[in-house]
Design a protein around this motif. Structure first.
Motif, mmCIF file in Angstrom:
data_model
loop_
_atom_site.group_PDB
_atom_site.id
_atom_site.type_symbol
_atom_site.label_atom_id
_atom_site.label_comp_id
_atom_site.label_asym_id
_atom_site.label_seq_id
_atom_site.Cartn_x
_atom_site.Cartn_y
_atom_site.Cartn_z
ATOM 1 N N ASN A 1 -2.901 12.209 -1.637
ATOM 2 C CA ASN A 1 -3.129 10.968 -2.404
ATOM 3 C C ASN A 1 -2.689 9.746 -1.607
ATOM 4 O OD1 ASN A 1 -4.200 12.278 -4.593
ATOM 5 N ND2 ASN A 1 -2.352 12.202 -5.830
ATOM 6 N N LYS A 2 -1.522 9.837 -0.959
ATOM 7 C CA LYS A 2 -1.039 8.724 -0.138
ATOM 8 C C LYS A 2 -1.989 8.463 1.030
ATOM 9 C CE LYS A 2 3.950 9.157 -1.034
ATOM 10 N NZ LYS A 2 5.273 9.474 -0.422
ATOM 11 N N HIS A 3 -2.458 9.537 1.652
ATOM 12 C CA HIS A 3 -3.380 9.409 2.792
ATOM 13 C C HIS A 3 -4.687 8.737 2.356
ATOM 14 C CE1 HIS A 3 -5.687 10.465 6.370
ATOM 15 N NE2 HIS A 3 -6.583 11.064 5.592
ATOM 16 N N LEU A 4 -5.229 9.180 1.234
ATOM 17 C CA LEU A 4 -6.488 8.616 0.750
ATOM 18 C C LEU A 4 -6.312 7.183 0.256
ATOM 19 C CD1 LEU A 4 -7.911 11.711 -1.172
ATOM 20 C CD2 LEU A 4 -8.380 10.974 1.171
ATOM 21 N N LEU A 5 -5.144 6.873 -0.283
ATOM 22 C CA LEU A 5 -4.866 5.490 -0.689
ATOM 23 C C LEU A 5 -4.884 4.562 0.514
ATOM 24 C CD1 LEU A 5 -3.981 3.347 -2.772
ATOM 25 C CD2 LEU A 5 -1.611 4.058 -2.369
ATOM 26 N N ARG A 6 -4.323 5.026 1.640
ATOM 27 C CA ARG A 6 -4.349 4.217 2.868
ATOM 28 C C ARG A 6 -5.788 4.000 3.334
ATOM 29 N NH1 ARG A 6 0.413 7.252 4.115
ATOM 30 N NH2 ARG A 6 -0.832 8.815 5.230
ATOM 31 N N LEU A 7 -6.634 5.029 3.219
ATOM 32 C CA LEU A 7 -8.042 4.882 3.597
ATOM 33 C C LEU A 7 -8.739 3.856 2.705
ATOM 34 C CD1 LEU A 7 -9.272 8.550 4.264
ATOM 35 C CD2 LEU A 7 -8.703 6.796 5.943
ATOM 36 N N CYS A 8 -8.467 3.925 1.400
ATOM 37 C CA CYS A 8 -9.084 2.978 0.464
ATOM 38 C C CYS A 8 -8.643 1.550 0.762
ATOM 39 C CB CYS A 8 -8.699 3.336 -0.975
ATOM 40 S SG CYS A 8 -9.459 4.834 -1.620
ATOM 41 N N THR A 9 -7.349 1.360 0.943
ATOM 42 C CA THR A 9 -6.806 0.023 1.186
ATOM 43 C C THR A 9 -7.354 -0.563 2.484
ATOM 44 O OG1 THR A 9 -4.765 0.646 0.037
ATOM 45 C CG2 THR A 9 -4.672 -1.304 1.430
ATOM 46 N N ALA A 10 -7.398 0.266 3.535
ATOM 47 C CA ALA A 10 -7.918 -0.214 4.824
ATOM 48 C C ALA A 10 -9.389 -0.601 4.701
ATOM 49 C CB ALA A 10 -7.736 0.864 5.890
ATOM 50 N N TYR A 11 -10.161 0.201 3.984
ATOM 51 C CA TYR A 11 -11.590 -0.091 3.841
ATOM 52 C C TYR A 11 -11.822 -1.365 3.031
ATOM 53 C CZ TYR A 11 -16.499 0.446 2.560
ATOM 54 O OH TYR A 11 -17.840 0.232 2.366
ATOM 55 N N LYS B 1 -7.149 -5.766 -8.564
ATOM 56 C CA LYS B 1 -7.611 -4.367 -8.486
ATOM 57 C C LYS B 1 -6.970 -3.640 -7.322
ATOM 58 C CE LYS B 1 -11.203 -2.651 -10.255
ATOM 59 N NZ LYS B 1 -12.546 -2.266 -10.735
ATOM 60 N N LEU B 2 -6.765 -4.315 -6.204
ATOM 61 C CA LEU B 2 -6.116 -3.667 -5.063
ATOM 62 C C LEU B 2 -4.694 -3.255 -5.428
ATOM 63 C CD1 LEU B 2 -6.325 -2.822 -2.098
ATOM 64 C CD2 LEU B 2 -5.517 -5.091 -1.454
ATOM 65 N N ASN B 3 -3.964 -4.138 -6.119
ATOM 66 C CA ASN B 3 -2.616 -3.775 -6.539
ATOM 67 C C ASN B 3 -2.651 -2.679 -7.605
ATOM 68 O OD1 ASN B 3 0.399 -4.696 -6.445
ATOM 69 N ND2 ASN B 3 -0.067 -4.516 -8.622
ATOM 70 N N ALA B 4 -3.629 -2.736 -8.522
ATOM 71 C CA ALA B 4 -3.751 -1.715 -9.561
ATOM 72 C C ALA B 4 -4.020 -0.343 -8.947
ATOM 73 C CB ALA B 4 -4.868 -2.085 -10.527
ATOM 74 N N LEU B 5 -4.832 -0.306 -7.881
ATOM 75 C CA LEU B 5 -5.102 0.943 -7.182
ATOM 76 C C LEU B 5 -3.816 1.529 -6.611
ATOM 77 C CD1 LEU B 5 -7.181 2.969 -5.979
ATOM 78 C CD2 LEU B 5 -7.407 1.416 -4.028
ATOM 79 N N ASN B 6 -3.014 0.678 -5.969
ATOM 80 C CA ASN B 6 -1.738 1.127 -5.412
ATOM 81 C C ASN B 6 -0.787 1.593 -6.500
ATOM 82 O OD1 ASN B 6 -1.257 0.484 -2.269
ATOM 83 N ND2 ASN B 6 -2.705 -0.992 -3.097
ATOM 84 N N VAL B 7 -0.704 0.839 -7.585
ATOM 85 C CA VAL B 7 0.196 1.195 -8.690
ATOM 86 C C VAL B 7 -0.211 2.533 -9.308
ATOM 87 C CG1 VAL B 7 0.862 0.564 -11.056
ATOM 88 C CG2 VAL B 7 0.919 -1.146 -9.238
ATOM 89 N N ALA B 8 -1.508 2.737 -9.511
ATOM 90 C CA ALA B 8 -1.996 3.970 -10.130
ATOM 91 C C ALA B 8 -1.639 5.191 -9.288
ATOM 92 C CB ALA B 8 -3.511 3.877 -10.336
ATOM 93 N N VAL B 9 -1.905 5.119 -7.981
ATOM 94 C CA VAL B 9 -1.646 6.269 -7.103
ATOM 95 C C VAL B 9 -0.149 6.515 -6.960
ATOM 96 C CG1 VAL B 9 -1.958 7.201 -4.778
ATOM 97 C CG2 VAL B 9 -3.806 5.912 -5.860
#
Length: 566
Positions: free
Chosen positions: A121-131, A541-549
């Motif tokens: 989940n942490k790895h995929l969150l980094r991919l999402c944030t970078a993209y 939404k970017l912060n919400a994505l981080n908070v959710a994960v």
């Protein structure tokens, strides 16, 4: 009287709380409740506790999560995390909550070890944030401040997602225009040095049509004094000097400050205090004051004297309006009655006029110089709808202000989530051995965790459909499409959820949360004449994505829950 001692009960310790069927069923119930409230057609909820009290009607995360109580510590942890996000960003609370609980449920269904799910989940969150932060991101839109169109779309997306406001399309568009207008008025255009944003004061008027709502540059004060209104119509001085008191002018001893008060025998303290107030007001009149404003109460004798001198008197404005008044007029609130009024404490207003909204009469103060102050008068048919609309307008103001920090938005209507899901699947097709080693899992475990993460992302746009329809994704741009339950694909799919992609005869679709061959989502062609119909706040939404994960990972990592039952 003897005290009765009761032996303390031992704390309750729960091992592996996510294996508890009662907690899982409550998490599922909470997720279903939030999903059913999501989007423009979300269902309203009536929340009422079992011992009485106020009934809450809303579909917003901040209201629902605050009103819902739970005895489960992990559910309260999720609630606190989401509410903290909403308090800072005002938007995407339901998105964060639905994604968070879906991640927890998918991790449990996968049967993977908790540590593997957390690391992936942490790895995929980094991919999402970078993209999302890349310039050529397919779901990110640059906002053009030379045109108000994108700001209007963003505002309308926030307002239309709150069905408890009960607005027609015309009313939604009208309120959206007012919200953008008020936001632009609060941004100073000719301020040298450090730029300070102004303030938007919101006033609600119950029982009047929404289309009567309006925005005014300056500040509106509700006035009940008929003498004040008559004097305003006769006032022609421009500009008007004013004074602002934060101390009470009622003449009470308690308002003179802390400490010991010595009163000599035979001295009339009331008369002495009144004489001091009159002396203070005479000084104000001599200095040319035409507007006398007090946060608290003004003595009737003092009011009569000031009016006789042609001064407009306004009392009981309240603490909430003190800062806006100071910003608008440049006045410094006077907090003491022991000294004369310093010249630098005076302020000024350009003009005064009276605005009427039904039975409410309001004094309109226009600034002598650019202040960034404006007033938004919101009308609605009843108290519940008005309260919800006022809250939504404040959220919209906050979302628009976030664009000043990051002038970008994300595609709405579920398209960002489906696009991200397709991007993550494509990036995860060929994972390096070093990455698997760092994550501590095999390739099959990694792909299983990726599938759960993507399913969780896709559960968000799936929640937008509340009438039995079907949610799909095209296999070209990876945008979200909704097909009503009583329609066919041929005649119903016209535009995607965000409105940026049109249907094509050769386009292929797949149902959400189903397996498909991974592909790289094609970018939409940049056409300045084709604009998205729905936008979401990029920052929120970017912060919400981080908070959710991060919250989901925290819950998945909990091994023991210890509760004090006393």
């Amino acid at each position: 009287m003897m005290s009765r001692f009761v032996k303390k009960s031992p704390s309750l310790c729960t091992d592996l709380p996510l294996d508890n069927s009662d907690l899982c069923s409550k998490l599922r119930l909470l997720n279903d409740l939030l999903k059913s409230s999501f989007g423009a057609s979300g269902r309203l909820k009536h929340v009422h506790n079992n011992i009485g009290g106020h009934v809450v009607t809303s579909s917003t995360s901040s209201v629902l999560l605050t009103a819902i109580s739970s005895s489960q510590p992990l559910i309260n942890l999720i609630k606190s995390s989401i509410l903290n996000h909403v308090s800072r960003f005002s938007d995407c609370g339901l998105f964060a909550a639905i994604l968070c609980i879906s991640l927890i449920e998918e991790a449990k269904l996968s049967g993977l070890r908790g540590k593997v799910s957390i690391k992936v989940n942490k790895h995929l969150l980094r991919l999402c944030t970078a993209y999302l932060q890349e310039e050529d991101c397919g779901c990110r839109v640059k906002l053009d401040f030379c045109s108000s169109q994108s700001l209007l779309t963003l505002a309308r997306s926030v307002i239309s997602s709150k069905p408890a406001c009960v607005l027609t399309k015309a009313e939604t568009f009208h309120i959206s225009k007012l919200a953008v207008h008020a936001f632009l008025l609060s941004v100073p255009s000719n301020s040298p040095g450090t730029v300070r944003l102004g303030r938007i004061v919101t006033i609600g008027v119950e029982g009047h049509p929404v289309m009567n709502s309006a925005v005014f540059a300056g500040l509106l004060l509700e006035v009940h004094d008929i003498f004040c209104l008559k004097m305003v119509k006769k006032m022609h001085t421009n500009p008007l000097r004013m004074v602002l008191f934060s101390a009470s002018l009622a003449g009470d001893l308690s308002e003179l400050g802390d400490g010991v008060i010595e009163v000599h025998t035979g001295v009339d303290t009331d008369s002495q205090i009144l004489d001091q107030l009159l002396e203070l007001s005479k000084r104000a009149v001599e200095d040319g004051v035409k507007l006398f404003v007090c946060q608290k109460v003004i003595h009737p004798v003092l009011q009569q004297y000031l009016r006789s001198q042609g001064v407009i008197v306004i009392e009981r404005v309240g603490v909430a309006l003190m800062e806006p008044l100071a910003l608008l007029t440049g006045a410094q609130p006077v907090a003491t009655l022991h000294t004369s009024i310093p010249v630098k404490a005076y302020g000024s207003v350009k003009d005064l006029s009276v605005k009427e909204f039904g039975s409410k009469a309001m004094l309109h103060l226009q600034p002598a110089a650019e202040s960034g102050m404006c007033t938004m008068v919101i009308c609605h048919r009843n108290e519940t709808m008005l309260s919800e609309l006022k809250s939504v307008c404040k959220q919209t103001e906050h979302v628009l202000r976030l664009t000043l920090r990051e002038p970008s938005a994300l595609l709405g209507g579920g398209c960002t989530e489906t696009h991200l899901s397709a991007h993550i699947r494509h990036k995860s097709l060929h994972v390096e051995a070093e990455t698997l080693s760092a994550l501590g899992c095999t390739q099959s475990e990694f792909l299983l965790a990726v599938e759960g993460f993507c399913h969780s992302l896709e559960s968000v746009p799936s929640a937008l459909q509340h009438d039995g329809g079907d949610s799909s994704m095209d296999l070209t741009h990876a945008h979200h499409w909704t097909l009503p339950a009583d329609a066919s694909t041929d005649n119903s799919l016209d535009l995607c959820g965000c409105g940026l992609v049109k249907t094509d005869p050769h386009m292929k679709w797949t149902h959400l949360k189903t397996k498909y061959l991974g592909f790289s989502p094609a970018l939409t062609l940049k056409d300045r004449f084709v604009q998205p119909r729905v936008l979401d706040s990029f920052t929120a939404k970017l912060n919400a994505l981080n908070v959710a994960v991060e919250t989901a990972n925290l819950v998945l990592d909990v091994r023991y829950v210890i509760q004090d039952t006393n």
